[in-house]
Motif scaffolding. Structure first.
Motif, mmCIF file in Angstrom:
data_model
loop_
_atom_site.group_PDB
_atom_site.id
_atom_site.type_symbol
_atom_site.label_atom_id
_atom_site.label_comp_id
_atom_site.label_asym_id
_atom_site.label_seq_id
_atom_site.Cartn_x
_atom_site.Cartn_y
_atom_site.Cartn_z
ATOM 1 N N GLY A 125 -13.311 -3.492 2.092
ATOM 2 C CA GLY A 125 -12.608 -4.021 0.929
ATOM 3 C C GLY A 125 -11.840 -2.957 0.168
ATOM 4 O O GLY A 125 -11.231 -2.056 0.734
ATOM 5 N N THR A 126 -11.883 -3.076 -1.162
ATOM 6 C CA THR A 126 -11.139 -2.152 -2.018
ATOM 7 C C THR A 126 -11.610 -0.722 -1.833
ATOM 8 O O THR A 126 -10.807 0.210 -1.854
ATOM 9 N N SER A 127 -12.910 -0.530 -1.643
ATOM 10 C CA SER A 127 -13.421 0.831 -1.486
ATOM 11 C C SER A 127 -12.868 1.479 -0.222
ATOM 12 O O SER A 127 -12.676 2.692 -0.165
ATOM 13 N N ARG A 128 -12.599 0.679 0.822
ATOM 14 C CA ARG A 128 -12.029 1.231 2.049
ATOM 15 C C ARG A 128 -10.625 1.782 1.785
ATOM 16 O O ARG A 128 -10.263 2.843 2.265
ATOM 17 N N GLN A 129 -9.835 1.028 1.028
ATOM 18 C CA GLN A 129 -8.487 1.481 0.707
ATOM 19 C C GLN A 129 -8.534 2.793 -0.082
ATOM 20 O O GLN A 129 -7.800 3.735 0.206
ATOM 21 N N LEU A 130 -9.424 2.874 -1.049
ATOM 22 C CA LEU A 130 -9.557 4.099 -1.840
ATOM 23 C C LEU A 130 -10.017 5.264 -0.969
ATOM 24 O O LEU A 130 -9.532 6.389 -1.101
ATOM 25 N N TYR A 131 -10.972 4.993 -0.081
ATOM 26 C CA TYR A 131 -11.525 6.040 0.782
ATOM 27 C C TYR A 131 -10.446 6.616 1.694
ATOM 28 O O TYR A 131 -10.273 7.835 1.783
ATOM 29 N N LEU A 132 -9.711 5.749 2.398
ATOM 30 C CA LEU A 132 -8.692 6.244 3.324
ATOM 31 C C LEU A 132 -7.534 6.915 2.580
ATOM 32 O O LEU A 132 -6.939 7.874 3.084
ATOM 33 N N GLU A 133 -7.215 6.414 1.389
ATOM 34 C CA GLU A 133 -6.176 7.066 0.584
ATOM 35 C C GLU A 133 -6.596 8.486 0.246
ATOM 36 O O GLU A 133 -5.838 9.443 0.408
ATOM 37 N N ALA A 134 -7.855 8.630 -0.207
ATOM 38 C CA ALA A 134 -8.353 9.955 -0.570
ATOM 39 C C ALA A 134 -8.429 10.875 0.642
ATOM 40 O O ALA A 134 -8.023 12.046 0.581
ATOM 41 N N LYS A 135 -8.938 10.353 1.772
ATOM 42 C CA LYS A 135 -9.081 11.179 2.969
ATOM 43 C C LYS A 135 -7.729 11.525 3.575
ATOM 44 O O LYS A 135 -7.546 12.618 4.128
ATOM 45 N N GLY A 136 -6.760 10.615 3.492
ATOM 46 C CA GLY A 136 -5.424 10.922 3.988
ATOM 47 C C GLY A 136 -4.801 12.075 3.211
ATOM 48 O O GLY A 136 -4.212 12.996 3.796
ATOM 49 N N LEU A 137 -4.939 12.054 1.892
ATOM 50 C CA LEU A 137 -4.415 13.138 1.062
ATOM 51 C C LEU A 137 -5.174 14.436 1.308
ATOM 52 O O LEU A 137 -4.570 15.518 1.379
ATOM 53 N N GLU A 138 -6.509 14.341 1.434
ATOM 54 C CA GLU A 138 -7.301 15.537 1.700
ATOM 55 C C GLU A 138 -6.919 16.148 3.044
ATOM 56 O O GLU A 138 -6.805 17.376 3.186
#
Length: 353
Positions: free
Chosen positions: A215-228
Protein backbone atom coordinates in the motif's frame (compact mmCIF):
# COMPACT_ATOMS: atom_id res chain seq x y z
CA UNK A 1 13.12 -0.06 -25.95
CA UNK A 2 12.27 -2.94 -28.27
CA UNK A 3 13.27 -6.38 -27.16
CA UNK A 4 12.92 -10.01 -28.08
CA UNK A 5 14.75 -13.29 -27.91
CA UNK A 6 16.42 -13.94 -31.24
CA UNK A 7 18.28 -16.78 -32.94
CA UNK A 8 20.88 -16.68 -35.69
CA UNK A 9 19.82 -16.27 -39.34
CA UNK A 10 16.73 -18.39 -39.23
CA UNK A 11 13.62 -17.58 -37.22
CA UNK A 12 13.11 -19.88 -34.24
CA UNK A 13 10.12 -20.22 -31.93
CA UNK A 14 11.31 -22.54 -29.20
CA UNK A 15 10.31 -22.68 -25.57
CA UNK A 16 11.05 -19.96 -23.00
CA UNK A 17 14.73 -19.68 -22.13
CA UNK A 18 15.93 -20.70 -25.60
CA UNK A 19 16.67 -18.29 -28.45
CA UNK A 20 13.80 -16.30 -29.93
CA UNK A 21 13.08 -14.02 -32.86
CA UNK A 22 10.15 -11.65 -32.57
CA UNK A 23 11.15 -9.66 -35.64
CA UNK A 24 11.07 -5.90 -35.45
CA UNK A 25 7.68 -5.56 -33.79
CA UNK A 26 7.87 -2.94 -31.04
CA UNK A 27 7.95 -4.30 -27.51
CA UNK A 28 8.77 -1.58 -25.04
CA UNK A 29 10.05 -2.64 -21.63
CA UNK A 30 9.21 0.49 -19.65
CA UNK A 31 6.84 -1.18 -17.20
CA UNK A 32 3.39 -0.35 -18.53
CA UNK A 33 0.74 -3.06 -18.24
CA UNK A 34 0.64 -3.53 -22.00
CA UNK A 35 4.42 -3.84 -22.19
CA UNK A 36 4.53 -6.50 -19.48
CA UNK A 37 1.77 -8.41 -21.24
CA UNK A 38 3.81 -8.40 -24.46
CA UNK A 39 6.93 -9.54 -22.60
CA UNK A 40 4.91 -12.37 -21.08
CA UNK A 41 3.39 -13.54 -24.37
CA UNK A 42 6.38 -13.06 -26.67
CA UNK A 43 9.32 -13.96 -24.44
CA UNK A 44 7.81 -16.33 -21.89
CA UNK A 45 5.15 -17.56 -24.34
CA UNK A 46 2.81 -17.88 -21.39
CA UNK A 47 0.35 -15.41 -19.90
CA UNK A 48 1.66 -14.27 -16.51
CA UNK A 49 -0.58 -12.20 -14.20
CA UNK A 50 0.32 -8.54 -13.70
CA UNK A 51 0.07 -7.17 -10.17
CA UNK A 52 -0.46 -3.52 -9.21
CA UNK A 53 0.80 -3.15 -5.61
CA UNK A 54 0.19 0.61 -5.94
CA UNK A 55 -0.89 3.06 -8.66
CA UNK A 56 2.74 3.84 -9.49
CA UNK A 57 4.01 0.23 -9.82
CA UNK A 58 3.49 -2.74 -12.13
CA UNK A 59 4.86 -6.15 -11.18
CA UNK A 60 4.92 -9.55 -12.86
CA UNK A 61 6.13 -12.95 -11.61
CA UNK A 62 6.63 -16.07 -13.71
CA UNK A 63 7.46 -19.73 -13.34
CA UNK A 64 7.45 -21.22 -16.84
CA UNK A 65 9.04 -24.60 -17.50
CA UNK A 66 11.67 -24.05 -14.82
CA UNK A 67 12.40 -20.43 -15.77
CA UNK A 68 11.46 -18.14 -12.89
CA UNK A 69 11.52 -14.41 -12.40
CA UNK A 70 10.10 -11.15 -11.12
CA UNK A 71 9.91 -7.74 -12.81
CA UNK A 72 8.89 -4.66 -10.85
CA UNK A 73 8.70 -1.29 -12.61
CA UNK A 74 7.95 1.92 -10.68
CA UNK A 75 7.73 5.59 -11.54
CA UNK A 76 8.79 7.58 -8.45
CA UNK A 77 7.68 11.11 -7.65
CA UNK A 78 11.31 12.19 -7.45
CA UNK A 79 11.52 11.69 -11.24
CA UNK A 80 13.36 8.37 -11.01
CA UNK A 81 12.13 5.34 -12.95
CA UNK A 82 13.07 2.20 -11.04
CA UNK A 83 13.07 -1.28 -12.57
CA UNK A 84 14.02 -4.31 -10.46
CA UNK A 85 14.45 -7.78 -11.96
CA UNK A 86 15.35 -11.15 -10.48
CA UNK A 87 15.36 -14.07 -12.90
CA UNK A 88 16.75 -17.56 -13.28
CA UNK A 89 17.05 -19.40 -16.61
CA UNK A 90 17.38 -23.14 -17.07
CA UNK A 91 18.52 -22.96 -20.72
CA UNK A 92 21.20 -20.98 -22.52
CA UNK A 93 19.51 -17.82 -23.77
CA UNK A 94 19.95 -14.49 -25.47
CA UNK A 95 18.01 -11.30 -26.11
CA UNK A 96 18.19 -8.50 -28.66
CA UNK A 97 17.26 -5.02 -27.42
CA UNK A 98 16.65 -1.98 -29.60
CA UNK A 99 17.64 0.76 -27.15
CA UNK A 100 15.98 4.13 -27.75
CA UNK A 101 17.69 7.42 -26.76
CA UNK A 102 17.22 7.86 -23.04
CA UNK A 103 18.05 9.67 -19.87
CA UNK A 104 20.96 8.85 -17.56
CA UNK A 105 20.84 5.14 -16.69
CA UNK A 106 22.37 3.57 -13.56
CA UNK A 107 22.51 -0.24 -13.53
CA UNK A 108 23.33 -2.60 -10.66
CA UNK A 109 23.82 -6.21 -11.73
CA UNK A 110 24.64 -9.19 -9.54
CA UNK A 111 24.88 -12.86 -10.39
CA UNK A 112 26.17 -14.69 -13.48
CA UNK A 113 27.75 -12.55 -16.15
CA UNK A 114 26.00 -11.80 -19.42
CA UNK A 115 27.85 -10.68 -22.56
CA UNK A 116 26.50 -7.44 -24.05
CA UNK A 117 27.48 -6.39 -27.59
CA UNK A 118 26.26 -3.14 -29.14
CA UNK A 119 25.70 -2.19 -32.75
CA UNK A 120 28.45 0.40 -32.20
CA UNK A 121 30.94 -2.44 -31.78
CA UNK A 122 31.36 -2.21 -28.01
CA UNK A 123 31.31 -5.39 -25.91
CA UNK A 124 31.20 -5.73 -22.12
CA UNK A 125 29.98 -7.97 -19.33
CA UNK A 126 26.91 -7.23 -17.22
CA UNK A 127 26.70 -8.97 -13.85
CA UNK A 128 29.19 -10.16 -11.27
CA UNK A 129 28.36 -7.43 -8.76
CA UNK A 130 29.01 -4.43 -11.00
CA UNK A 131 27.66 -0.90 -11.16
CA UNK A 132 27.45 0.72 -14.60
CA UNK A 133 26.32 4.08 -15.97
CA UNK A 134 25.47 5.22 -19.45
CA UNK A 135 23.42 7.49 -21.63
CA UNK A 136 22.27 6.59 -25.12
CA UNK A 137 21.72 9.60 -27.40
CA UNK A 138 21.28 7.67 -30.64
CA UNK A 139 19.28 4.47 -31.29
CA UNK A 140 21.41 1.47 -30.33
CA UNK A 141 20.99 -2.28 -30.63
CA UNK A 142 22.25 -4.48 -27.81
CA UNK A 143 22.69 -8.24 -28.15
CA UNK A 144 22.65 -9.95 -24.74
CA UNK A 145 23.74 -13.58 -24.29
CA UNK A 146 23.83 -15.95 -21.33
CA UNK A 147 25.77 -19.18 -21.70
CA UNK A 148 25.37 -22.59 -20.06
CA UNK A 149 27.59 -21.62 -17.10
CA UNK A 150 24.93 -19.14 -15.91
CA UNK A 151 22.07 -21.62 -15.70
CA UNK A 152 20.26 -22.20 -12.42
CA UNK A 153 21.62 -19.02 -10.80
CA UNK A 154 19.73 -15.88 -9.76
CA UNK A 155 20.45 -12.80 -11.86
CA UNK A 156 19.60 -9.62 -9.93
CA UNK A 157 19.34 -6.27 -11.69
CA UNK A 158 18.19 -2.80 -10.72
CA UNK A 159 18.05 0.02 -13.23
CA UNK A 160 17.42 3.66 -12.35
CA UNK A 161 16.84 6.25 -15.07
CA UNK A 162 16.53 9.98 -14.52
CA UNK A 163 16.69 13.15 -16.57
CA UNK A 164 19.91 15.10 -16.01
CA UNK A 165 17.99 18.31 -15.32
CA UNK A 166 15.89 16.61 -12.65
CA UNK A 167 19.01 15.11 -11.05
CA UNK A 168 20.57 18.57 -10.82
CA UNK A 169 17.41 19.78 -9.05
CA UNK A 170 17.61 16.90 -6.56
CA UNK A 171 21.29 17.68 -5.93
CA UNK A 172 20.56 21.40 -5.56
CA UNK A 173 23.26 22.25 -8.09
CA UNK A 174 23.54 23.90 -11.51
CA UNK A 175 25.90 21.15 -12.64
CA UNK A 176 26.11 17.40 -12.22
CA UNK A 177 29.05 15.73 -10.43
CA UNK A 178 32.06 15.72 -12.75
CA UNK A 179 31.85 11.99 -13.73
CA UNK A 180 28.23 12.41 -14.79
CA UNK A 181 28.89 15.65 -16.64
CA UNK A 182 31.48 13.83 -18.75
CA UNK A 183 28.97 11.10 -19.60
CA UNK A 184 26.33 13.66 -20.60
CA UNK A 185 28.79 15.69 -22.66
CA UNK A 186 30.43 12.71 -24.38
CA UNK A 187 28.15 9.66 -24.14
CA UNK A 188 30.33 7.58 -26.51
CA UNK A 189 30.42 3.86 -25.75
CA UNK A 190 27.77 2.27 -23.59
CA UNK A 191 28.24 1.98 -20.66
CA UNK A 192 30.63 4.82 -19.89
CA UNK A 193 31.53 3.79 -16.33
CA UNK A 194 31.74 0.39 -14.68
CA UNK A 195 33.09 -0.69 -11.30
CA UNK A 196 32.49 -3.17 -8.48
CA UNK A 197 29.45 -2.45 -6.34
CA UNK A 198 30.15 -1.20 -2.83
CA UNK A 199 28.69 -2.95 0.26
CA UNK A 200 26.10 -0.16 0.45
CA UNK A 201 24.93 -0.90 -3.09
CA UNK A 202 24.67 -4.64 -2.37
CA UNK A 203 22.58 -3.83 0.71
CA UNK A 204 20.25 -1.51 -1.20
CA UNK A 205 19.83 -4.01 -4.03
CA UNK A 206 18.73 -6.63 -1.46
CA UNK A 207 16.38 -4.20 0.28
CA UNK A 208 14.64 -3.14 -2.93
CA UNK A 209 14.31 -6.65 -4.35
CA UNK A 210 13.13 -7.95 -0.96
CA UNK A 211 10.66 -5.12 -0.25
CA UNK A 212 7.58 -6.59 1.45
CA UNK A 213 5.86 -3.27 2.28
CA UNK A 214 2.34 -2.81 0.93
CA UNK A 215 0.00 0.00 0.00
CA UNK A 216 1.04 3.55 0.82
CA UNK A 217 4.01 2.39 2.88
CA UNK A 218 5.37 0.54 -0.17
CA UNK A 219 5.33 3.73 -2.22
CA UNK A 220 7.15 5.61 0.54
CA UNK A 221 9.68 2.80 0.99
CA UNK A 222 10.62 2.54 -2.70
CA UNK A 223 10.73 6.33 -3.03
CA UNK A 224 13.16 6.53 -0.11
CA UNK A 225 15.27 3.59 -1.31
CA UNK A 226 15.37 4.91 -4.88
CA UNK A 227 16.75 8.23 -3.64
CA UNK A 228 19.16 6.51 -1.26
CA UNK A 229 20.41 4.28 -4.07
CA UNK A 230 20.89 7.25 -6.40
CA UNK A 231 22.82 9.09 -3.66
CA UNK A 232 25.02 6.04 -2.96
CA UNK A 233 25.86 5.65 -6.66
CA UNK A 234 26.75 9.33 -7.05
CA UNK A 235 28.90 9.14 -3.89
CA UNK A 236 30.72 6.05 -5.17
CA UNK A 237 31.42 7.71 -8.50
CA UNK A 238 32.90 10.80 -6.87
CA UNK A 239 34.94 8.79 -4.36
CA UNK A 240 36.34 6.54 -7.07
CA UNK A 241 37.67 9.50 -9.07
CA UNK A 242 40.79 9.87 -6.97
CA UNK A 243 40.91 6.37 -5.53
CA UNK A 244 43.82 4.04 -5.97
CA UNK A 245 43.46 0.67 -7.67
CA UNK A 246 40.60 -1.30 -6.07
CA UNK A 247 41.34 -3.97 -3.49
CA UNK A 248 39.42 -6.54 -5.52
CA UNK A 249 39.95 -7.38 -9.16
CA UNK A 250 37.07 -8.39 -11.44
CA UNK A 251 38.45 -11.94 -11.14
CA UNK A 252 38.09 -11.70 -7.33
CA UNK A 253 34.59 -10.20 -7.57
CA UNK A 254 33.39 -13.03 -9.84
CA UNK A 255 34.62 -15.66 -7.39
CA UNK A 256 33.19 -13.87 -4.37
CA UNK A 257 29.85 -13.74 -6.19
CA UNK A 258 30.18 -17.49 -6.72
CA UNK A 259 30.85 -17.93 -2.99
CA UNK A 260 27.77 -15.88 -2.11
CA UNK A 261 25.61 -17.95 -4.46
CA UNK A 262 26.91 -21.24 -3.01
CA UNK A 263 26.36 -19.98 0.54
CA UNK A 264 22.74 -18.98 -0.07
CA UNK A 265 21.97 -22.15 -2.06
CA UNK A 266 23.18 -24.19 0.96
CA UNK A 267 21.48 -21.96 3.55
CA UNK A 268 20.21 -24.85 5.71
CA UNK A 269 23.48 -26.81 5.66
CA UNK A 270 26.24 -24.32 4.68
CA UNK A 271 29.79 -25.40 3.84
CA UNK A 272 32.69 -24.61 6.15
CA UNK A 273 34.89 -21.65 5.26
CA UNK A 274 37.67 -23.87 3.83
CA UNK A 275 35.12 -25.80 1.75
CA UNK A 276 33.42 -22.60 0.55
CA UNK A 277 36.78 -21.11 -0.42
CA UNK A 278 37.71 -24.25 -2.36
CA UNK A 279 34.41 -24.36 -4.23
CA UNK A 280 34.61 -20.67 -5.09
CA UNK A 281 38.23 -20.86 -6.31
CA UNK A 282 39.71 -18.66 -3.57
CA UNK A 283 42.01 -19.16 -0.63
CA UNK A 284 40.44 -18.74 2.80
CA UNK A 285 42.18 -15.43 3.57
CA UNK A 286 40.98 -13.86 0.31
CA UNK A 287 37.48 -15.23 0.89
CA UNK A 288 37.15 -13.68 4.35
CA UNK A 289 38.78 -10.34 3.53
CA UNK A 290 37.18 -10.05 0.11
CA UNK A 291 33.70 -10.99 1.31
CA UNK A 292 33.81 -8.28 3.96
CA UNK A 293 35.16 -5.72 1.48
CA UNK A 294 32.53 -6.50 -1.17
CA UNK A 295 29.44 -7.23 0.93
CA UNK A 296 30.23 -5.20 4.04
CA UNK A 297 30.10 -8.05 6.55
CA UNK A 298 31.57 -11.47 7.31
CA UNK A 299 30.55 -14.63 5.44
CA UNK A 300 28.42 -16.07 8.21
CA UNK A 301 26.95 -12.72 9.31
CA UNK A 302 25.72 -12.37 5.72
CA UNK A 303 24.26 -15.88 5.88
CA UNK A 304 22.62 -15.21 9.25
CA UNK A 305 20.99 -12.01 7.97
CA UNK A 306 19.76 -13.80 4.85
CA UNK A 307 18.27 -16.61 6.94
CA UNK A 308 16.47 -14.14 9.19
CA UNK A 309 15.21 -12.05 6.26
CA UNK A 310 13.84 -15.22 4.64
CA UNK A 311 12.24 -16.21 7.94
CA UNK A 312 10.60 -12.80 8.21
CA UNK A 313 9.21 -13.19 4.67
CA UNK A 314 7.80 -16.63 5.43
CA UNK A 315 6.20 -15.42 8.64
CA UNK A 316 4.64 -12.45 6.84
CA UNK A 317 3.13 -14.89 4.34
CA UNK A 318 1.88 -17.10 7.20
CA UNK A 319 3.24 -20.06 5.25
CA UNK A 320 4.46 -21.93 8.37
CA UNK A 321 4.48 -21.67 12.14
CA UNK A 322 7.53 -20.34 13.98
CA UNK A 323 9.13 -23.76 14.58
CA UNK A 324 8.70 -24.78 10.93
CA UNK A 325 10.13 -21.48 9.71
CA UNK A 326 13.15 -21.87 12.00
CA UNK A 327 13.86 -25.30 10.52
CA UNK A 328 13.37 -24.13 6.93
CA UNK A 329 16.01 -21.42 7.29
CA UNK A 330 18.54 -23.64 9.08
CA UNK A 331 17.91 -23.20 12.81
CA UNK A 332 17.60 -26.47 14.72
CA UNK A 333 16.98 -24.71 18.04
CA UNK A 334 13.78 -22.56 18.02
CA UNK A 335 14.95 -20.61 21.07
CA UNK A 336 18.18 -19.56 19.36
CA UNK A 337 16.16 -18.64 16.28
CA UNK A 338 13.78 -16.48 18.33
CA UNK A 339 16.70 -14.71 20.06
CA UNK A 340 18.45 -14.00 16.74
CA UNK A 341 15.17 -12.80 15.21
CA UNK A 342 14.48 -10.40 18.09
CA UNK A 343 18.02 -9.03 17.87
CA UNK A 344 17.66 -8.32 14.14
CA UNK A 345 14.06 -7.06 13.96
CA UNK A 346 13.31 -5.97 17.52
CA UNK A 347 10.21 -8.16 17.78
CA UNK A 348 9.44 -11.79 18.56
CA UNK A 349 8.85 -14.03 15.50
CA UNK A 350 5.47 -15.04 16.96
CA UNK A 351 4.22 -11.45 16.54
CA UNK A 352 4.96 -11.27 12.78
CA UNK A 353 2.20 -11.94 10.26
Amino acid sequence: MRAGFEGSDRVTRERAGAWYNVGMEAMRLDGSERDLEEFSLRVLQSAAPIETPSPFERRMRWDVRGNTGLISASTLRSGISLAAVRCRWERAAGMVVDHAPMRLEFVLSRGPRMRMTSSAGDSYLLGGGTFQIGQVKEPLRLVCAWDASTLGQDQDNICLTIDGRRLRELLGSQVLPAPLERIVAHPGAYPRAAQAMSPALHRLLDEILGCSARGTSRQLYLEAKGLELMAAMVDQLEESEGAASPLLTQHDVARLERARHILLACMVDPPTLPELARRAGLNEVKLKAGFRALFGTSVFAYLRNHRLDEAHRLLRQRACNVTEVAQRVGYENPSKFAAAFRKRFGVSPSTVG
